[in-house]
Scaffold this active site. Structure first.
Site, PDB file in Angstrom:
ATOM      1  N   LYS A  88       0.826  -1.149   0.050  1.00  0.00           N
ATOM      2  CA  LYS A  88      -0.033  -0.131   0.065  1.00  0.00           C
ATOM      3  C   LYS A  88       0.774   1.235   0.096  1.00  0.00           C
ATOM      4  CE  LYS A  88      -0.419  -1.728   3.860  1.00  0.00           C
ATOM      5  NZ  LYS A  88       0.407  -2.561   4.578  1.00  0.00           N
ATOM      6  N   GLY A 170       3.348 -11.083  17.306  1.00  0.00           N
ATOM      7  CA  GLY A 170       3.746 -10.687  15.836  1.00  0.00           C
ATOM      8  C   GLY A 170       2.616  -9.891  15.193  1.00  0.00           C
ATOM      9  N   LYS A 188      -3.779   3.640   3.304  1.00  0.00           N
ATOM     10  CA  LYS A 188      -5.015   2.868   2.660  1.00  0.00           C
ATOM     11  C   LYS A 188      -6.222   3.812   2.519  1.00  0.00           C
ATOM     12  CE  LYS A 188      -3.695  -1.291   5.363  1.00  0.00           C
ATOM     13  NZ  LYS A 188      -3.635  -2.308   6.598  1.00  0.00           N
TER      14      LYS A 188
END
Length: 368
Positions: A88, A170, A188
């Protein structure tokens, strides 16, 4: 379809694994700096061996970052190859260069996995704008921030504790600034608005504020008033004017956004015919993201290019006045005091973000 794969990390490996069992496409070369051995693809360390290979018709960019991803993608397009990207930041930053270049070269360019991971959001915008005008896009677009805010709300954690937990699982990087400062969401929503409205937003006119300064006492304040904090993006068009911004937003308990848990996304468009349509799912992860990369490859095989015609450059007008929760140094008009913080009288998006730049230790949130 013969594919050159740039990058063999989380997403790249997922794309390779999904395409292994398909008969209509094959990864023949993989750009990877590590020494890897693959049964049916050649690992290379020089991107030119992919770009200059005439048997490869499509390049998948799964490297991330701006450089050298931009240089590699541009070279692929100039070599007449279709490009599918999950990046993106790359597509948003170089939108005005890559889209016209792909059009001139007569190649296909798609990037569905760049927004929403496995949701397929951009391809839904493509479908929606065929039959109606879209007036609003946005929502919860970053799973890391949502995970942090959800855990602060549900378990009473402070920001540091929630961030540490996200890093252990994570969901957050060791340096989480791209996520928690809203930059990932900013990329985005700009890309989403460009496609939904058929324009190219001036990125400098789109303000962004993240969640870095939120504290447990803020969350307690919100709970006391039946509100939940989420990092929400907004892009709108009305009567030839456009607005776009990203900042923490307080929504009422019971609203769809308030209930989004963990690292999930909830992204929405508003259409003149369909009205509100929302899309919920995993915003990241190897297989959800790789799934949409492969969906794009199938679309390229079917002759589908970018989601909307490349549009003219426009500046976001963020003069809309909203009510804000502010903790830290606000000297403007106030309508309520909430235990060490204030609720402002209506202030424009542009003015509030300008104030925040001058008061970087403060925390702000729009009150819906």
């Amino acid at each position: 379809m013969k594919i050159g794969l740039l990058g063999f990390g989380v997403v790249g490996r997922g794309v390779y694994e999904i395409t292994e069992s398909r008969e209509d496409m094959q990864v023949t070369k993989v750009l990877c700096l590590e020494d890897i051995s693959l049964p049916d693809a050649q690992a290379v360390k020089d991107y030119k061996s992919i770009v200059e290979d005439e048997t490869i018709d499509t390049v998948v960019e799964a490297m991330g970052g701006l450089h050298p991803a931009y240089e590699f993608v541009r070279a692929a397009i100039e070599a007449g190859k279709n490009v599918v990207s999950s990046n993106k930041a790359l597509v948003c930053t170089f939108y005005d260069e890559l889209l016209p270049l792909a059009e001139r070269m007569g190649v296909k360019f798609r990037c569905t996995a760049a927004v929403g991971g496995g949701i397929g959001w951009l391809s839904e915008l493509e479908r929606a704008r065929r039959v109606q005008k879209l007036t609003r896009v946005g929502g919860i677009m970053n799973g890391t921030c949502n995970y942090i805010l959800d855990n602060m709300t549900r378990f009473g954690l402070d920001y540091g504790e929630a961030l540490s937990q996200a890093q252990k699982l994570g969901y957050a990087e060791a340096n989480p600034s791209t996520d928690v400062d809203g930059i990932d969401t900013w990329h985005k929503v700009i890309l989403s608005a460009n496609i939904a409205f058929g324009v190219s937003l001036d990125r400098d006119s789109v303000p962004v504020a993240g969640i870095r300064n939120i504290q447990a006492k803020d969350v307690e304040n919100f709970k006391a008033h039946g509100l939940v904090c989420k990092l929400i993006s907004t892009g709108t068009q009305a009567e030839g004017a456009y607005s776009a911004y990203v900042h923490p937003t307080l929504v009422k308990e019971g609203e769809p956004e308030a209930a989004v848990p963990l690292n999930y996304n909830l992204i929405t468009f508003l259409g003149q015919t369909s009205e509100r349509m929302s899309f919920y799912g995993q915003g990241a992860g190897r297989y959800p993201t790789a799934y949409n990369v492969v969906q794009d490859l199938v679309d390229v095989l079917a002759g589908r290019g970018f989601y909307a015609p490349y549009g003219s450059r426009v500046t976001a007008d963020n003069s809309e006045k909203l009510t804000w929760y502010v903790r830290g140094g606000w000297a403007g008009d106030v309508q309520e005091v909430w235990d060490g913080a204030v609720v402002t009288k209506p202030v424009s998006v542009a003015d509030m973000h300008a104030w925040l730049k001058e008061n970087p230790d403060a925390f702000i949130a729009e009150i819906r």
